[in-house]
Design a protein around this motif. Structure first.
Motif, PDB file in Angstrom:
ATOM      1  N   ASN A 264       0.870  -1.315  -0.002  1.00 14.59           N
ATOM      2  CA  ASN A 264       0.169   0.072   0.012  1.00 14.59           C
ATOM      3  C   ASN A 264       0.779   1.308   0.112  1.00 14.59           C
ATOM      4  N   ILE A 265       2.119   1.120   0.073  1.00 14.28           N
ATOM      5  CA  ILE A 265       2.821   2.328  -0.201  1.00 14.28           C
ATOM      6  C   ILE A 265       2.725   3.096  -1.314  1.00 14.28           C
ATOM      7  N   ASP A 266       2.670   4.271  -1.524  1.00 15.54           N
ATOM      8  CA  ASP A 266       2.394   5.104  -2.566  1.00 15.54           C
ATOM      9  C   ASP A 266       3.367   4.634  -3.642  1.00 15.54           C
ATOM     10  N   ARG A 267       2.805   4.343  -4.774  1.00 10.73           N
ATOM     11  CA  ARG A 267       3.608   3.711  -6.079  1.00 10.73           C
ATOM     12  C   ARG A 267       4.696   4.797  -6.529  1.00 10.73           C
ATOM     13  N   ASP A 268       4.521   6.324  -6.269  1.00  9.61           N
ATOM     14  CA  ASP A 268       5.613   7.237  -6.582  1.00  9.61           C
ATOM     15  C   ASP A 268       6.773   6.824  -5.673  1.00  9.61           C
ATOM     16  N   HIS A 269       6.751   6.154  -4.708  1.00 11.06           N
ATOM     17  CA  HIS A 269       8.069   5.900  -3.908  1.00 11.06           C
ATOM     18  C   HIS A 269       8.702   4.549  -4.299  1.00 11.06           C
ATOM     19  N   LEU A 270       8.092   4.018  -5.293  1.00 10.52           N
ATOM     20  CA  LEU A 270       8.732   2.546  -5.916  1.00 10.52           C
ATOM     21  C   LEU A 270      10.190   2.443  -6.331  1.00 10.52           C
ATOM     22  N   LEU A 271      10.964   1.854  -5.651  1.00 12.74           N
ATOM     23  CA  LEU A 271      12.495   1.565  -5.838  1.00 12.74           C
ATOM     24  C   LEU A 271      13.148   2.962  -5.382  1.00 12.74           C
ATOM     25  N   THR A 272      12.625   3.525  -4.224  1.00 15.07           N
ATOM     26  CA  THR A 272      13.328   4.595  -3.789  1.00 15.07           C
ATOM     27  C   THR A 272      13.478   4.368  -2.220  1.00 15.07           C
ATOM     28  N   PRO A 273      14.515   4.983  -1.476  1.00 12.94           N
ATOM     29  CA  PRO A 273      14.485   4.568  -0.165  1.00 12.94           C
ATOM     30  C   PRO A 273      12.993   4.733   0.577  1.00 12.94           C
ATOM     31  N   LEU A 274      12.212   5.523   0.170  1.00 10.80           N
ATOM     32  CA  LEU A 274      11.066   5.612   0.874  1.00 10.80           C
ATOM     33  C   LEU A 274       9.708   4.576   0.575  1.00 10.80           C
ATOM     34  N   GLY A 275      10.322   3.657  -0.492  1.00 12.36           N
ATOM     35  CA  GLY A 275       9.257   2.597  -0.979  1.00 12.36           C
ATOM     36  C   GLY A 275       9.257   1.358  -0.136  1.00 12.36           C
ATOM     37  N   THR A 442      -8.477  -1.839   8.074  1.00 11.27           N
ATOM     38  CA  THR A 442      -7.293  -2.116   7.389  1.00 11.27           C
ATOM     39  C   THR A 442      -7.120  -0.631   6.220  1.00 11.27           C
ATOM     40  N   GLY A 443      -8.227  -0.169   6.005  1.00 14.66           N
ATOM     41  CA  GLY A 443      -8.214   0.910   5.223  1.00 14.66           C
ATOM     42  C   GLY A 443      -7.769   1.977   5.987  1.00 14.66           C
ATOM     43  N   TRP A 444      -8.053   2.315   7.066  1.00 17.38           N
ATOM     44  CA  TRP A 444      -7.643   3.244   8.092  1.00 17.38           C
ATOM     45  C   TRP A 444      -6.098   3.196   8.017  1.00 17.38           C
ATOM     46  N   MET A 445      -5.542   2.025   8.200  1.00 16.37           N
ATOM     47  CA  MET A 445      -4.125   1.865   8.587  1.00 16.37           C
ATOM     48  C   MET A 445      -3.419   2.391   6.999  1.00 16.37           C
ATOM     49  N   ALA A 446      -4.155   1.794   5.949  1.00 16.23           N
ATOM     50  CA  ALA A 446      -3.334   2.308   4.651  1.00 16.23           C
ATOM     51  C   ALA A 446      -3.459   3.673   4.375  1.00 16.23           C
ATOM     52  N   ALA A 447      -4.746   4.548   4.733  1.00 13.69           N
ATOM     53  CA  ALA A 447      -4.708   5.917   4.531  1.00 13.69           C
ATOM     54  C   ALA A 447      -3.878   6.802   5.700  1.00 13.69           C
ATOM     55  N   ASN A 448      -3.895   6.215   6.885  1.00  9.58           N
ATOM     56  CA  ASN A 448      -3.047   6.914   7.627  1.00  9.58           C
ATOM     57  C   ASN A 448      -1.487   6.745   8.067  1.00  9.58           C
ATOM     58  N   LEU A 449      -1.165   5.410   7.530  1.00  7.08           N
ATOM     59  CA  LEU A 449       0.287   5.007   7.842  1.00  7.08           C
ATOM     60  C   LEU A 449       1.024   4.439   6.469  1.00  7.08           C
ATOM     61  N   GLN A 450       0.349   3.428   6.081  1.00  4.46           N
ATOM     62  CA  GLN A 450       0.941   2.560   5.083  1.00  4.46           C
ATOM     63  C   GLN A 450       1.438   3.333   3.846  1.00  4.46           C
ATOM     64  N   ARG A 451       0.471   4.058   3.242  1.00  5.09           N
ATOM     65  CA  ARG A 451       0.919   4.788   1.948  1.00  5.09           C
ATOM     66  C   ARG A 451       2.324   5.589   2.126  1.00  5.09           C
ATOM     67  N   PHE A 452       2.372   6.159   3.228  1.00  2.00           N
ATOM     68  CA  PHE A 452       3.514   7.054   3.435  1.00  2.00           C
ATOM     69  C   PHE A 452       5.051   6.515   3.376  1.00  2.00           C
ATOM     70  N   GLY A 453       4.992   5.322   3.582  1.00  2.00           N
ATOM     71  CA  GLY A 453       6.361   4.473   3.498  1.00  2.00           C
ATOM     72  C   GLY A 453       7.285   5.123   4.549  1.00  2.00           C
ATOM     73  N   GLY A 454       8.459   5.386   3.829  1.00  2.00           N
ATOM     74  CA  GLY A 454       9.580   5.942   4.852  1.00  2.00           C
ATOM     75  C   GLY A 454       9.488   7.269   4.891  1.00  2.00           C
ATOM     76  N   LEU A 455       8.387   8.143   4.532  1.00  2.00           N
ATOM     77  CA  LEU A 455       8.664   9.305   4.478  1.00  2.00           C
ATOM     78  C   LEU A 455       8.964  10.088   5.798  1.00  2.00           C
ATOM     79  N   ARG A 456       8.490   9.586   6.858  1.00  2.61           N
ATOM     80  CA  ARG A 456       8.827  10.162   8.070  1.00  2.61           C
ATOM     81  C   ARG A 456       9.651   9.269   9.010  1.00  2.61           C
ATOM     82  N   THR A 457      10.238   9.641   9.911  1.00  5.08           N
ATOM     83  CA  THR A 457      11.017   8.505  11.108  1.00  5.08           C
ATOM     84  C   THR A 457       9.655   7.794  11.604  1.00  5.08           C
ATOM     85  N   PRO A 458      10.445   6.381  12.118  1.00  7.87           N
ATOM     86  CA  PRO A 458       9.352   5.956  12.838  1.00  7.87           C
ATOM     87  C   PRO A 458       8.353   6.546  13.889  1.00  7.87           C
ATOM     88  N   VAL A 459       8.976   7.232  14.883  1.00 10.72           N
ATOM     89  CA  VAL A 459       8.063   7.754  16.022  1.00 10.72           C
ATOM     90  C   VAL A 459       7.358   8.868  15.330  1.00 10.72           C
TER      91      VAL A 459
END
Length: 488
Positions: A264-275, A442-459
């Motif tokens: 569910n990570i945004d496809r724009d991040h595919l094959l990048t450190p955020l993917g 699961t949709g809430w998780m995808a929208a609020n966390l999963q799609r961002f991948g590594g955009l932010r630090t863990p915390v």
């Protein structure tokens, strides 16, 4: 922005090669013939040499110095690449390749030792892995704590002292809940025969309902269930015991949580450190919330009870409530992956303390089995009966994952925060789960966390999703409410 564009083009190839290496590891644990292990070890070492050369290429340093962030995504990419570049340069190429070679061989040697309950056969393997990882940790730490240095592979910015403090704060309430449960009425157990094919059919159905996309994934079997890959190719494994369907079903839900994060990570991040998932703690928050707070909820169990009776006939329990109690039975079993929610973190604490002692040089690998058995007896009141139920049960040390175990409990903590917020935002989650539909949660998780991948630090990933800093309180409150009801 030529420096940034050159950097990202170079990184894309490195990320693709990393995916190839990961898929080679998946093949080793699922389909590879046993006799191929020595050659596969050399192949893995060769891949690691190529990857290490790319990850330490001097041009990366030049591009990183020259590049400027054009937006939040570029800023995050630069942050992650700088961290990885600085870290990788500290590890000699020869050491990185040797770790890849030895751990590739060690995984098969561990599996054979586990199957034959031959603890002595594993000790030389473990000794070699610990030696190499200690050497790597010393290079990374540059005079600091070796364990803290190795933890950064799995949970950036985490330190062992904070993990130990977290465990110390959680232990009293977990132990009190466990003692209350063990003093109560024993939970019912399933009985009957649960054919492998039917279990896998149901596992496939459940995986689909939880959002796993089979157009970009597959389920296979492995000794130790795991998830592998990211982006467009994310694979999971499970295991089957024809006397215990929960092993297969809940292992599948757990791995689906990991896999859905990656899918569910945004496809724009595919094959990048955020993917890919930002850390193993955040990753584990997904698998543990899917498996436990959704899959083991009373609402979902009411649906699963009916579905299992449809497929298997009589299963040894005769009511939804008894089925819910069976799913959440509290016991002192040996196996971490089969542990209930109260004992699970106690299993992790044991491993955390032992691997820290090994890496600090305070515990020799030859003494790990005895140390494990003594600690298990003290923590769980049961004597370990055989190595496969003791220190040989987990694959992690054989493949060099030293510093990984505490992220499991950190994931539980994050899951408590995330599900508390999801339930506050979506009060009808339980109604959907009772119909066999986890998609609101699961949709809430995808929208609020999963799609961002590594955009932010863990915390910050957890804080962004919940609005608050991570805390153990939501998890402990959830456990006290759930098991207080189950064991009044």
């Amino acid at each position: 922005m030529p420096a940034y564009d050159d950097l990202m083009a170079f990184q894309r190839v490195t990320e693709a090669l990393g995916q190839v290496a990961g898929r080679t590891g998946w093949d080793q644990e699922t389909l590879m013939p046993r006799g191929a292990a020595p050659q596969r070890a050399e192949e893995m070492a060769a891949l690691e040499e190529v990857l290490h050369a790319r990850r330490t290429d001097p041009r990366l340093g030049d591009w990183l110095d020259e590049a400027h962030a054009r937006d939040d995504v570029a800023d995050a990419n630069l942050r992650e690449m700088r961290r990885a570049y600085d870290r990788n340069r500290k590890v000699p190429a020869k050491l990185a390749a040797e770790i890849a070679r030895v751990t590739s061989l060690a995984q098969g040697q561990w599996a054979e030792a586990r199957a034959s309950d031959d603890a002595a056969a594993f000790v030389p393997v473990l000794s070699e892995v610990v030696r190499l990882r200690r050497e790597e940790g010393a290079a990374l730490a540059e005079g600091g704590d070796v364990y803290d240095a190795l933890m950064q592979d799995y949970e950036p910015d985490a330190v062992a002292a904070d993990m130990a403090a977290m465990f110390d704060s959680m232990r009293p309430r977990l132990v009190a809940l466990r003692e209350r449960a063990l003093a109560g009425e024993a939970a019912p157990t399933l009985s009957g025969h649960f054919p492998e094919g039917t279990q896998l059919l149901l596992a496939h159905e459940i995986a689909t309902a939880f959002g796993y996309d089979f157009a970009h994934g597959r389920i296979d079997r492995a000794v130790h269930p795991f998830s592998s890959g990211s982006g467009l190719d994310v694979r999971i494994t499970t295991r089957v015991d024809e006397d215990d369907p929960f092993n297969c079903l809940y292992s599948t839900i757990h791995e689906v949580g990991h896999a859905c994060y990656e899918q569910n990570i945004d496809r724009d991040h595919l094959l990048t450190p955020l993917g890919r998932g930002v850390s193993m703690g955040v990753h584990e928050s997904q698998s543990r919330s899917y498996e436990n707070q959704m899959g083991r909820s009373e609402a979902y169990c009411s649906w699963l009870y009916g579905r299992m009776r449809d497929l298997f006939g009589e299963i040894g329990v005769t009511s939804e409530r008894d089925f819910y109690r069976a799913v959440n039975s509290v016991g002192t079993g040996f196996i971490r992956t089969e542990a209930d929610e109260l004992n699970y973190n106690l299993h992790v604490m044991l491993r955390f303390d032992i691997e820290r002692a090994m890496l600090d040089g305070d515990l020799a690998p030859a003494d790990v089995e005895a140390a494990w058995n003594d600690r298990f007896q003290a923590d769980f009141g049961v004597a370990v009966d055989k190595p496969s139920n003791g220190f040989l049960q987990d694959v992690h040390w054989s493949v060099g994952l030293m510093g990984y175990f505490p992220t499991y409990s950190l994931g539980n903590l994050y899951a408590g925060c995330l599900m508390a917020k999801a339930r506050a935002d979506l009060p009808r989650i339980d109604a959907a789960l009772a119909a066999g539909d986890p998609s609101p949660a699961t949709g809430w998780m995808a929208a609020n966390l999963q799609r961002f991948g590594g955009l932010r630090t863990p915390v910050e990933t957890v804080r962004h999703a919940t609005g608050d800093a991570p805390s153990a309180e939501p998890l402990l409150t959830y456990l006290e409410a759930k098991f207080g009801d189950l064991y009044p």
